[in-house]
Design a protein around this motif. Structure first.
Motif, PDB file in Angstrom:
ATOM      1  N   LEU B  78     -13.004  30.571   9.665  1.00  0.00           N
ATOM      2  CA  LEU B  78     -13.731  30.271  10.882  1.00  0.00           C
ATOM      3  C   LEU B  78     -15.166  30.739  10.658  1.00  0.00           C
ATOM      4  N   ASP B  79     -16.083  29.792  10.546  1.00  0.00           N
ATOM      5  CA  ASP B  79     -17.490  30.141  10.406  1.00  0.00           C
ATOM      6  C   ASP B  79     -18.080  30.308  11.802  1.00  0.00           C
ATOM      7  N   SER B  80     -18.557  31.493  12.091  1.00  0.00           N
ATOM      8  CA  SER B  80     -19.113  31.783  13.399  1.00  0.00           C
ATOM      9  C   SER B  80     -18.080  31.584  14.500  1.00  0.00           C
ATOM     10  N   ALA B  81     -17.180  32.509  14.572  1.00  0.00           N
ATOM     11  CA  ALA B  81     -16.039  32.399  15.487  1.00  0.00           C
ATOM     12  C   ALA B  81     -16.474  32.328  16.955  1.00  0.00           C
ATOM     13  N   LYS B  82     -15.667  31.597  17.712  1.00  0.00           N
ATOM     14  CA  LYS B  82     -15.921  31.428  19.134  1.00  0.00           C
ATOM     15  C   LYS B  82     -14.786  32.056  19.921  1.00  0.00           C
ATOM     16  N   THR B  83     -15.078  32.389  21.178  1.00  0.00           N
ATOM     17  CA  THR B  83     -14.053  33.050  21.986  1.00  0.00           C
ATOM     18  C   THR B  83     -12.839  32.154  22.205  1.00  0.00           C
ATOM     19  N   ASN B  84     -13.041  30.825  22.230  1.00  0.00           N
ATOM     20  CA  ASN B  84     -11.898  29.931  22.441  1.00  0.00           C
ATOM     21  C   ASN B  84     -11.039  29.766  21.184  1.00  0.00           C
ATOM     22  N   GLN B  85     -11.388  30.476  20.136  1.00  0.00           N
ATOM     23  CA  GLN B  85     -10.545  30.497  18.946  1.00  0.00           C
ATOM     24  C   GLN B  85      -9.606  31.703  18.936  1.00  0.00           C
ATOM     25  N   THR B  86      -9.660  32.464  20.005  1.00  0.00           N
ATOM     26  CA  THR B  86      -8.664  33.517  20.200  1.00  0.00           C
ATOM     27  C   THR B  86      -7.287  32.866  20.307  1.00  0.00           C
ATOM     28  N   SER B  87      -6.373  33.265  19.429  1.00  0.00           N
ATOM     29  CA  SER B  87      -5.081  32.598  19.373  1.00  0.00           C
ATOM     30  C   SER B  87      -4.190  33.326  18.362  1.00  0.00           C
ATOM     31  N   VAL B  88      -2.977  32.824  18.249  1.00  0.00           N
ATOM     32  CA  VAL B  88      -2.096  33.263  17.167  1.00  0.00           C
ATOM     33  C   VAL B  88      -2.048  32.138  16.139  1.00  0.00           C
ATOM     34  N   TYR B  89      -2.332  32.490  14.903  1.00  0.00           N
ATOM     35  CA  TYR B  89      -2.403  31.501  13.840  1.00  0.00           C
ATOM     36  C   TYR B  89      -1.203  31.660  12.907  1.00  0.00           C
ATOM     37  N   PHE B  90      -0.548  30.529  12.664  1.00  0.00           N
ATOM     38  CA  PHE B  90       0.609  30.524  11.768  1.00  0.00           C
ATOM     39  C   PHE B  90       0.320  29.659  10.549  1.00  0.00           C
ATOM     40  N   CYS B  91       0.676  30.194   9.413  1.00  0.00           N
ATOM     41  CA  CYS B  91       0.686  29.443   8.180  1.00  0.00           C
ATOM     42  C   CYS B  91       2.120  29.014   7.915  1.00  0.00           C
ATOM     43  N   ALA B  92       2.288  27.856   7.280  1.00  0.00           N
ATOM     44  CA  ALA B  92       3.627  27.388   6.937  1.00  0.00           C
ATOM     45  C   ALA B  92       3.554  26.632   5.620  1.00  0.00           C
ATOM     46  N   SER B  93       4.715  26.489   4.984  1.00  0.00           N
ATOM     47  CA  SER B  93       4.767  25.715   3.750  1.00  0.00           C
ATOM     48  C   SER B  93       6.046  24.905   3.717  1.00  0.00           C
ATOM     49  N   SER B  94       6.031  23.857   2.896  1.00  0.00           N
ATOM     50  CA  SER B  94       7.223  23.019   2.766  1.00  0.00           C
ATOM     51  C   SER B  94       7.141  22.222   1.478  1.00  0.00           C
ATOM     52  N   PHE B  95       8.276  21.680   1.085  1.00  0.00           N
ATOM     53  CA  PHE B  95       8.277  20.674   0.029  1.00  0.00           C
ATOM     54  C   PHE B  95       7.703  19.378   0.615  1.00  0.00           C
ATOM     55  N   PRO B  96       7.038  18.567  -0.179  1.00  0.00           N
ATOM     56  CA  PRO B  96       6.387  17.379   0.373  1.00  0.00           C
ATOM     57  C   PRO B  96       7.340  16.245   0.700  1.00  0.00           C
ATOM     58  N   GLY B 107       2.504  35.219  11.265  1.00  0.00           N
ATOM     59  CA  GLY B 107       1.400  34.958  12.181  1.00  0.00           C
ATOM     60  C   GLY B 107       0.300  36.001  12.124  1.00  0.00           C
ATOM     61  N   THR B 108      -0.909  35.571  12.499  1.00  0.00           N
ATOM     62  CA  THR B 108      -2.053  36.472  12.666  1.00  0.00           C
ATOM     63  C   THR B 108      -2.548  36.324  14.087  1.00  0.00           C
ATOM     64  N   ARG B 109      -2.586  37.440  14.786  1.00  0.00           N
ATOM     65  CA  ARG B 109      -3.097  37.419  16.158  1.00  0.00           C
ATOM     66  C   ARG B 109      -4.582  37.732  16.108  1.00  0.00           C
ATOM     67  N   LEU B 110      -5.414  36.732  16.406  1.00  0.00           N
ATOM     68  CA  LEU B 110      -6.865  36.868  16.340  1.00  0.00           C
ATOM     69  C   LEU B 110      -7.458  36.926  17.745  1.00  0.00           C
ATOM     70  N   SER B 111      -8.263  37.941  17.971  1.00  0.00           N
ATOM     71  CA  SER B 111      -9.020  38.042  19.219  1.00  0.00           C
ATOM     72  C   SER B 111     -10.496  37.963  18.888  1.00  0.00           C
ATOM     73  N   VAL B 112     -11.193  37.032  19.531  1.00  0.00           N
ATOM     74  CA  VAL B 112     -12.633  36.889  19.350  1.00  0.00           C
ATOM     75  C   VAL B 112     -13.305  37.314  20.659  1.00  0.00           C
ATOM     76  N   LEU B 113     -14.071  38.400  20.586  1.00  0.00           N
ATOM     77  CA  LEU B 113     -14.655  38.960  21.802  1.00  0.00           C
ATOM     78  C   LEU B 113     -16.095  38.499  22.024  1.00  0.00           C
TER      79      LEU B 113
END
Lengths: 116, 113
Positions: B78-96, B107-113
């Motif tokens: 996230l280049d220059s994070a915004k407050t509306n990007q406060t969220s929980v971010y999940f990464c996932a993987s799978s076979f194609p 998950g990563t719980r991100l808070s942008v103040l």
């Protein structure tokens, strides 16, 4: 476009009662449906999946049957436990089975809360 | 042991700061994903990566970019994070190919103040 609809945001039940969480979908392809479960502060995990019409699939006491005639894949359990409290997502694979690059379309989720 | 690992788990940033979220998997999955989860909106796909340097926008890519230089590693920036990007971010993987079962990180719980 393809979509998944879960009509209940919150379902609250007493332990031991049966539950059905609704899931309907729209797609132009042959559907492949999934249920994922997410317990509090944990990662979503696959619960069960199906692409076979009118065949019941089961896992950990939960079951679902894909009905292509009604575009539904409802999740059921005959007797819920306290440990079943979680967020349940229905998801649809957006391209034909075996396609490269397909992705899942998720419903908004249904929170199941089981009381003693 | 099949695992998707996300770092950090919790992150607090100020508006305008840059954010790097990292994800690794040990299953040799070709396809990796970044989702964000917000109440009432479910899981929304930000980016999908089909392999090293083969990335595509998902449904909500604006304000995000990704990097995949090794098959087992996928970063969300996230280049220059915004407050509306406060969220929980999940990464996932799978076979194609096949039934496309996703394996999620914690998950990563991100808070942008």
């Amino acid at each position: 476009g393809d979509s998944v609809t879960q009509t209940e945001g919150l379902v609250t039940l007493t332990k031991g009662l049966p539950v059905m969480l609704n899931c309907t979908y729209q797609t132009t392809y042959s559907p492949f449906l999934f249920w994922y479960v997410q317990h509090l502060n944990e990662a979503p995990k696959l619960l069960l999946k199906s692409s076979t019409d009118n065949k019941r699939t089961e896992h950990q006491g939960f079951y679902a049957t894909l009905h292509k005639s009604s575009s539904s894949f409802h999740l059921q359990k005959s007797s819920v436990q306290l440990s079943d409290s979680a967020l349940y997502f229905c998801a649809l694979s957006d391209l034909p089975y075996g396609s490269s690059g397909n992705k899942l379309i998720f419903g908004i989720g249904t929170l199941l809360s089981v009381k003693p | 042991d099949m695992k998707v690992t996300q770092m950090p788990r919790y992150l607090i940033k100020r508006m305008g700061e840059n954010v790097l979220l990292e994800c690794g998997q040990d299953m040799s999955h070709e396809t990796m994903y970044w989702y964000r989860q917000d109440p009432g909106l479910g899981l929304q796909l930000i980016y999908i990566s089909y392999d090293v340097d083969s990335n595509s926008e998902g449904d909500i890519p604006k304000g995000y970019r990704v990097s995949r230089k090794k098959r087992e590693h996928f970063s969300l920036i996230l280049d220059s994070a915004k407050t509306n990007q406060t969220s929980v971010y999940f990464c996932a993987s799978s076979f194609p190919l096949g039934e496309n079962t996703l394996y999620f990180g914690a998950g990563t719980r991100l808070s942008v103040l």
